[in-house]
Design an enzyme around this catalytic site. Structure first.
Site, PDB file in Angstrom:
ATOM      1  N   TYR A  23     131.480  44.520 -14.284  1.00 46.17           N
ATOM      2  CA  TYR A  23     131.728  43.355 -15.136  1.00 46.17           C
ATOM      3  C   TYR A  23     132.484  42.220 -14.445  1.00 46.17           C
ATOM      4  O   TYR A  23     132.653  41.157 -15.046  1.00 46.17           O
ATOM      5  CB  TYR A  23     132.492  43.788 -16.395  1.00 46.17           C
ATOM      6  CG  TYR A  23     131.738  44.810 -17.226  1.00 46.17           C
ATOM      7  CD1 TYR A  23     130.503  44.496 -17.787  1.00 46.17           C
ATOM      8  CD2 TYR A  23     132.265  46.089 -17.447  1.00 46.17           C
ATOM      9  CE1 TYR A  23     129.807  45.428 -18.550  1.00 46.17           C
ATOM     10  CE2 TYR A  23     131.577  47.022 -18.211  1.00 46.17           C
ATOM     11  CZ  TYR A  23     130.352  46.688 -18.756  1.00 46.17           C
ATOM     12  OH  TYR A  23     129.664  47.612 -19.513  1.00 46.17           O
ATOM     13  N   HIS A 100     124.196  40.292 -22.714  1.00 47.58           N
ATOM     14  CA  HIS A 100     125.012  41.286 -22.024  1.00 47.58           C
ATOM     15  C   HIS A 100     125.322  40.785 -20.631  1.00 47.58           C
ATOM     16  O   HIS A 100     124.469  40.135 -19.998  1.00 47.58           O
ATOM     17  CB  HIS A 100     124.281  42.633 -21.943  1.00 47.58           C
ATOM     18  CG  HIS A 100     123.971  43.178 -23.292  1.00 47.58           C
ATOM     19  ND1 HIS A 100     124.908  43.791 -24.080  1.00 47.58           N
ATOM     20  CD2 HIS A 100     122.838  43.130 -24.022  1.00 47.58           C
ATOM     21  CE1 HIS A 100     124.357  44.102 -25.236  1.00 47.58           C
ATOM     22  NE2 HIS A 100     123.107  43.709 -25.222  1.00 47.58           N
TER      23      HIS A 100
HETATM   24  C1  DQA Z   1     127.767  45.266 -22.311  1.00 49.94           C
HETATM   25  C2  DQA Z   1     126.874  46.495 -22.060  1.00 49.94           C
HETATM   26  C3  DQA Z   1     127.210  47.598 -23.047  1.00 49.94           C
HETATM   27  O1  DQA Z   1     126.388  48.744 -22.781  1.00 49.94           O
HETATM   28  C4  DQA Z   1     128.652  48.024 -22.895  1.00 49.94           C
HETATM   29  O2  DQA Z   1     128.981  48.995 -23.848  1.00 49.94           O
HETATM   30  C5  DQA Z   1     129.599  46.882 -22.937  1.00 49.94           C
HETATM   31  C6  DQA Z   1     129.235  45.652 -22.243  1.00 49.94           C
HETATM   32  C7  DQA Z   1     127.518  44.159 -21.283  1.00 49.94           C
HETATM   33  O3  DQA Z   1     127.934  43.027 -21.556  1.00 49.94           O
HETATM   34  O4  DQA Z   1     126.952  44.407 -20.214  1.00 49.94           O
HETATM   35  O5  DQA Z   1     130.681  46.985 -23.459  1.00 49.94           O
HETATM   36  O6  DQA Z   1     127.479  44.758 -23.596  1.00 49.94           O
END
Ligand code: DQA
Length: 146
Positions: A23, A100
């Protein structure tokens, strides 16, 4: 000026701390500041809401939808199982773009399924903070068409 609410779900308040290799290093505030400035460039006023509670996200959608022209939602892990958020999105007469940060199709099996996609106009994933900005452009296009 059109108004868009960006909703972030579970654990997204922990960006910059959690799984940085996936992330990144930026905090949610850093990312929100960037989204806000990109929104200004295309005349979209962007507000932000984050909660780790499924019900609070539903309450927010129900109580605020009239104040916004469109929504961007990263529901975090709720994406994969929250039929209640799916129903909340369907309950209001507004367009939602699902985003995402990571490419959920390249990750664990359970992440490959989004139960909220069917309630949204589209889905953008895998581009980090740019996923949100691309979603703003998608909404702007929709606003121009109506
Ligand atoms: C997410 C992907 C989801 O699977 C995960 O639970 C997240 C972040 C993303 O932004 O890549 O919390 O939503």
């Amino acid at each position: 000026m059109k108004k868009v609410l960006v909703i972030n779900g579970a654990n997204l308040n922990f960006l910059g701390e959690r799984q940085k290799h996936i992330y990144g290093n930026e905090s949610l505030d850093d990312i929100n500041e960037y989204i806000k400035s990109e929104g200004n460039k295309i005349s979209i006023c962007v507000d932000f809401y984050q909660s780790n509670c499924e019900g609070s996200i539903i309450d927010k959608i129900q109580s605020e939808y009239k104040n916004y022209d469109g929504f961007v939602i990263n529901a975090g892990a709720f994406t994969h199982y929250s039929y209640a958020i799916y129903d909340a999105i369907l309950s209001v007469d507004r367009k939602f773009v699902e985003v995402h940060l990571s490419n959920i199709f390249k990750r664990e099996e359970f992440r490959k399924k989004s139960v909220i996609s069917g309630a949204c106009v589209g889905h953008i994933c895998g581009f980090g903070k740019y996923s949100y900005v691309l979603a703003l452009y998608a909404l702007r296009q929709i606003f121009l068409e109506v």
